[in-house]
Design a protein around this motif. Sequence first.
Motif, PDB file in Angstrom:
ATOM      1  N   MET A  77      22.210  15.231  41.834  1.00  0.00           N
ATOM      2  CA  MET A  77      22.143  16.677  40.067  1.00  0.00           C
ATOM      3  C   MET A  77      22.504  15.388  39.481  1.00  0.00           C
ATOM      4  N   ILE A  78      23.752  15.009  39.845  1.00  0.00           N
ATOM      5  CA  ILE A  78      24.995  14.943  38.728  1.00  0.00           C
ATOM      6  C   ILE A  78      24.295  12.934  38.112  1.00  0.00           C
ATOM      7  N   ASP A  79      24.246  12.572  39.346  1.00  0.00           N
ATOM      8  CA  ASP A  79      23.976  10.854  39.101  1.00  0.00           C
ATOM      9  C   ASP A  79      23.189  10.747  38.193  1.00  0.00           C
ATOM     10  N   ILE A  80      21.966  11.702  38.557  1.00  0.00           N
ATOM     11  CA  ILE A  80      20.701  10.855  37.330  1.00  0.00           C
ATOM     12  C   ILE A  80      21.162  10.973  35.879  1.00  0.00           C
ATOM     13  N   TYR A  81      21.063  12.082  35.523  1.00  0.00           N
ATOM     14  CA  TYR A  81      20.789  12.011  33.891  1.00  0.00           C
ATOM     15  C   TYR A  81      22.624  10.753  33.850  1.00  0.00           C
ATOM     16  N   PRO A  82      23.375  10.354  33.712  1.00  0.00           N
ATOM     17  CA  PRO A  82      23.649   9.460  33.369  1.00  0.00           C
ATOM     18  C   PRO A  82      23.844   8.074  33.920  1.00  0.00           C
ATOM     19  N   LEU A  83      23.176   7.395  35.054  1.00  0.00           N
ATOM     20  CA  LEU A  83      22.030   7.014  35.503  1.00  0.00           C
ATOM     21  C   LEU A  83      21.025   6.516  34.741  1.00  0.00           C
ATOM     22  N   VAL A  84      20.050   7.229  34.269  1.00  0.00           N
ATOM     23  CA  VAL A  84      19.197   6.769  33.812  1.00  0.00           C
ATOM     24  C   VAL A  84      19.390   6.574  32.167  1.00  0.00           C
ATOM     25  N   LEU A  85      20.819   7.347  31.303  1.00  0.00           N
ATOM     26  CA  LEU A  85      21.308   7.256  30.057  1.00  0.00           C
ATOM     27  C   LEU A  85      21.554   5.609  30.148  1.00  0.00           C
ATOM     28  N   ALA A  86      22.250   5.153  30.976  1.00  0.00           N
ATOM     29  CA  ALA A  86      22.881   3.474  31.257  1.00  0.00           C
ATOM     30  C   ALA A  86      21.815   3.416  31.509  1.00  0.00           C
ATOM     31  N   GLY A  87      20.560   3.389  31.692  1.00  0.00           N
ATOM     32  CA  GLY A  87      19.783   2.395  31.590  1.00  0.00           C
ATOM     33  C   GLY A  87      19.183   1.926  30.701  1.00  0.00           C
ATOM     34  N   ALA A 126      13.957  21.090  24.220  1.00  0.00           N
ATOM     35  CA  ALA A 126      13.007  21.152  25.229  1.00  0.00           C
ATOM     36  C   ALA A 126      13.407  21.127  26.817  1.00  0.00           C
ATOM     37  N   VAL A 127      13.702  20.193  27.274  1.00  0.00           N
ATOM     38  CA  VAL A 127      13.854  20.206  29.183  1.00  0.00           C
ATOM     39  C   VAL A 127      15.191  20.253  29.637  1.00  0.00           C
ATOM     40  N   SER A 128      16.302  20.966  28.057  1.00  0.00           N
ATOM     41  CA  SER A 128      17.407  21.636  28.479  1.00  0.00           C
ATOM     42  C   SER A 128      15.948  23.570  28.889  1.00  0.00           C
ATOM     43  N   ALA A 129      15.401  23.531  28.450  1.00  0.00           N
ATOM     44  CA  ALA A 129      15.017  25.058  28.566  1.00  0.00           C
ATOM     45  C   ALA A 129      14.238  24.926  29.859  1.00  0.00           C
ATOM     46  N   LEU A 130      13.464  24.099  30.498  1.00  0.00           N
ATOM     47  CA  LEU A 130      12.676  23.950  32.066  1.00  0.00           C
ATOM     48  C   LEU A 130      14.205  23.664  32.950  1.00  0.00           C
ATOM     49  N   ALA A 131      14.822  23.097  32.843  1.00  0.00           N
ATOM     50  CA  ALA A 131      16.153  23.041  33.984  1.00  0.00           C
ATOM     51  C   ALA A 131      16.570  24.129  33.907  1.00  0.00           C
ATOM     52  N   ALA A 132      16.730  25.035  32.902  1.00  0.00           N
ATOM     53  CA  ALA A 132      17.487  26.096  33.623  1.00  0.00           C
ATOM     54  C   ALA A 132      16.448  26.837  34.186  1.00  0.00           C
ATOM     55  N   PHE A 133      15.672  27.016  34.899  1.00  0.00           N
ATOM     56  CA  PHE A 133      14.660  27.629  35.388  1.00  0.00           C
ATOM     57  C   PHE A 133      13.516  26.609  36.597  1.00  0.00           C
ATOM     58  N   ALA A 134      14.641  25.516  37.088  1.00  0.00           N
ATOM     59  CA  ALA A 134      14.367  25.011  37.917  1.00  0.00           C
ATOM     60  C   ALA A 134      14.435  25.640  39.556  1.00  0.00           C
ATOM     61  N   SER A 157      13.380  20.239  41.682  1.00  0.00           N
ATOM     62  CA  SER A 157      12.806  20.194  40.494  1.00  0.00           C
ATOM     63  C   SER A 157      14.529  19.917  39.111  1.00  0.00           C
ATOM     64  N   LEU A 158      15.482  20.391  39.532  1.00  0.00           N
ATOM     65  CA  LEU A 158      16.367  20.061  38.675  1.00  0.00           C
ATOM     66  C   LEU A 158      16.876  18.950  38.406  1.00  0.00           C
ATOM     67  N   ILE A 159      16.797  18.184  39.528  1.00  0.00           N
ATOM     68  CA  ILE A 159      16.988  16.613  39.921  1.00  0.00           C
ATOM     69  C   ILE A 159      16.128  15.606  38.818  1.00  0.00           C
ATOM     70  N   ALA A 160      14.163  16.389  38.814  1.00  0.00           N
ATOM     71  CA  ALA A 160      13.695  16.014  37.817  1.00  0.00           C
ATOM     72  C   ALA A 160      14.066  15.835  36.311  1.00  0.00           C
ATOM     73  N   ALA A 161      14.751  17.261  35.967  1.00  0.00           N
ATOM     74  CA  ALA A 161      14.581  17.706  34.709  1.00  0.00           C
ATOM     75  C   ALA A 161      16.159  16.680  34.254  1.00  0.00           C
ATOM     76  N   ARG A 162      16.768  16.406  35.097  1.00  0.00           N
ATOM     77  CA  ARG A 162      18.124  15.766  35.080  1.00  0.00           C
ATOM     78  C   ARG A 162      17.835  14.228  34.828  1.00  0.00           C
ATOM     79  N   PHE A 163      16.662  13.985  35.196  1.00  0.00           N
ATOM     80  CA  PHE A 163      16.286  12.682  34.640  1.00  0.00           C
ATOM     81  C   PHE A 163      15.237  12.468  33.300  1.00  0.00           C
ATOM     82  N   PHE A 164      14.796  13.687  32.910  1.00  0.00           N
ATOM     83  CA  PHE A 164      14.461  13.677  31.188  1.00  0.00           C
ATOM     84  C   PHE A 164      15.684  13.608  30.701  1.00  0.00           C
ATOM     85  N   LEU A 165      16.024  15.105  30.776  1.00  0.00           N
ATOM     86  CA  LEU A 165      17.132  14.517  29.836  1.00  0.00           C
ATOM     87  C   LEU A 165      18.240  13.650  29.418  1.00  0.00           C
ATOM     88  N   GLY A 166      18.594  12.707  31.121  1.00  0.00           N
ATOM     89  CA  GLY A 166      19.164  11.330  30.344  1.00  0.00           C
ATOM     90  C   GLY A 166      17.940  10.567  29.869  1.00  0.00           C
TER      91      GLY A 166
END
Length: 482
Positions: free
Chosen positions: A37-47, A74-82, A87-96
């Motif tokens: 949940m925490i890693d996927i966001y900066p991991l996608v950002l880094a890539g 838009a994705v932040s609004a979706l993540a709020a209701f994971a 689902s939250l990991i997927a939302a964090r992916f697109f946030l990245g």
Amino acid sequence: MLMIPVLLVSVDNTVLSFAVPSITRDLAPSGNELLWMIDIYPLVLAGLLVPMGSLGDRIGRRRLLLIGATGFAAVSALAAFAPNAGSLIAARFFLGFFGAMLMPATLSLIRNIFTDDNERRIAIAIWAAGFSGGAALGPLVGGWLLEHFWWGSVFLLAVPVLLPLLLLGPILLPESRDPHPGPVDLIGIVLVSGALVGVVFAIKAAASGDGLAVVALAGGAGLAAGYGFVRRMLRSSTPMLDVRLFANPIFSGALAVNLVSVFALVGFIYFFTQYLQLVAGHGPMDAALLLIPGLACTIAFGLAAVPLVRRIGASRVIMLGLGLNSIAYLVVAGLGHTGSQTALLAGFVMLCAGVGMAETISNDLALSAVPPAKAGAASAVSETAYEVGAVLGTAVLGSLLNLAYRTHVVVPAGVGAEEAEHAQATLGGAVQVAEGLPHEVGQQLLDSATTAFDSGVTWTAAIGFAASLLALLVARRALRNA
């Protein structure tokens, strides 16, 4: 206007770490899911930061910024209701993904707007202070939201925050791009993304105790992709990234300082936020207030670093900052346990002061080493170092903390198999399980979980100290002429 996305991305990093206990109670993630949940966001950002920085050079940095802001909201609004951890990991992916559009655009626009050296350094100091301000605002606002609403409210922050940028950005921000960008290099994008994701995933897998085959496969694939990317860039007449820049010791040294500073800060915040809530027993708001002095020091010392450079030089300011980082982690490692909240707070304040100084000047040194036309790609590299540091701070230190916890925690007899597995996964899981047990058994579980968590904190602090000390030695050699 450019501070809005900077504040937002910084808030999004710290506020999720702060919401870990609430997410653990509601979604019941495994220890590995919690890290993802925490890693996927900066991991996608880094890539994606280097490709997105190069794309901004081509299509326009302001345009890329506005596209990223729209998607991020838009994705932040979706993540709020994971509804679950996946689902939250997927939302964090697109946030990245959309966050990668925001970060290099802001810094490259600053590089082209402020051409005077001193003005640019001040602007970058304010930009870096935006990260610190977001880090301070994240726990404070997040703490208030978590005490009054559910954890998803922390993601909804992005929508009102980004609205001013979307409405006023096209009017107030000038467009800029590379006048001779060359074609989009799709193969290069795949190679650089694969290199960063592969290497970081291998480090994360090794720290998580995954099999040697997984580590070797991911690491080998990442290194092979990196080698292919470098070869391709050297042969290209219009490279996405001029890898010859890394031959400049000031550029490379500044990136190393950038990475290690963020590594140290994110790793500290990962265990400290859990300690304040799950061990010391503070509510989210009280814990957030305890973080404010340290995070405010990041802003204050980042701004103070600008005039200090004129007195003692950039390299000495960076070494001073890294020295404070080393001492801060040494204080925590020397405790041997997390029993002294005052000492931990003092270490956090010291660390934040050091990060503020080192981060501000290292970003300026990296950015000033390139011509303005290549500002997008160069700022993307600087941001990549930042995000890789964030990934490693959680992946290495967080995984080591979890590994030490799982190794040392002892579940009392009589606890059901499912509850025992939940308690052994994370400290938050143990606290949740203990609440439903008889008092004596629950207290035994809490005592064991706290002791196991303490051992993990000691090990992570030792690694943080070693990394900061090594970075200091590298900076002393590489930046001596800065």
